[in-house]
Design a protein around this motif. Sequence first.
Motif: not given
Length: 341
Positions: A256-268, A326-341
């Motif tokens: 962080a370059d600023a102090g403050g309260i953090v709103d995180m937009h992604f999960e680990r 990266r492409r494998v992870v992209e596919q795995e994390q895409s919303p459509e992935h759930e339907h294919h597996t």
Amino acid sequence: MSDDGAFTYHGGKVAPGERQNIRYGISETYLGDPVRIPVSIINGEKPGPTVFISAAAHGDELNGIEVVREVAYEWDLSDLAGTLVCMPVLNVPGFLFQQRYLPIYDRDLNRSFPGRPDSTSAKRMAHRIFTNFIEPCDFGLDFHTSTRGRTNMLHVRADMSDDKVARLAQGFGTHVIIDSEGPSGSLRGEASRAGVPTITIEMGEAHRFQRVLIDEALAGVESVFAEYELRKTTAVRWPGWRTIITGDQEKTWIRADAGGIVDMHFERGSLVHEGDPICTITNPFKDDNTFIEAPFTGLLVGLLENPVVYPGNPLCHLVELDDVTRRVVEQEQSPEHEHHT
Ligand SMILES: [Zn+2]
């Protein structure tokens, strides 16, 4: 191991086919009472490697405690080929205070190995642990979590330039391996240098039991047991994709370059693309927001969990992936992935 296949430590012996649950003295309190760590030694009827599994070298890192206990007390080990040395809580004084360091002068037990019998209190404790329960082993797994206030995806840290350590790291079957020599005084580093190949497994947050991560880690232990034929279980696990993060790969703790309260937009564990807003640092009035964009496309291996920062505090640990991964992870994390597996 002695010739008769028994596991020996100072003050005891565990013959093949035997199990001992002991409380082993490693120091003394101000009142002169023993400081004892729980150790379970399970010597299988069949010969095989001797393996240590340890947790809570940092006293507030709890996930690994449950991993070690489930292996030691819930798994069916009747056909075990080899010996397990299970130490669910290494840093008992820190555990009692629910803090990372030994309360005595705030020493880091995980920078005190291999220890010395005539030095500081931390090094004396480390010495008792190391000589009795680490040195006699063929290899070991040491479980950690992220530092308090942060979280990380389950990953392995290992010195991949050492073939024996690399075999163990690959055997655990995680997506991510961070390749580094263990720090001086760490259990992983010093055990590996002493000829006991050791990896650390980093998983989640301090102060928590996180069931999903515990199950993932148990699958990793099972995979290692398959790799070294300790148990007749399923095959060695292939995680689907794997990235070994080396020194020359792009990776960074974004601060962080600023102090403050953090709103995180992604999960680990999320893949973020260059320019994606990873998080927003806000002031109390939410009227002067600072957006933190991903400087390159990569995987969020570690994240801030306690959402407050001073300038200079880490926000997230971002590591670059090669194009194929990266492409494998992209596919795995895409919303459509759930339907294919
Ligand atoms: Zn730790």
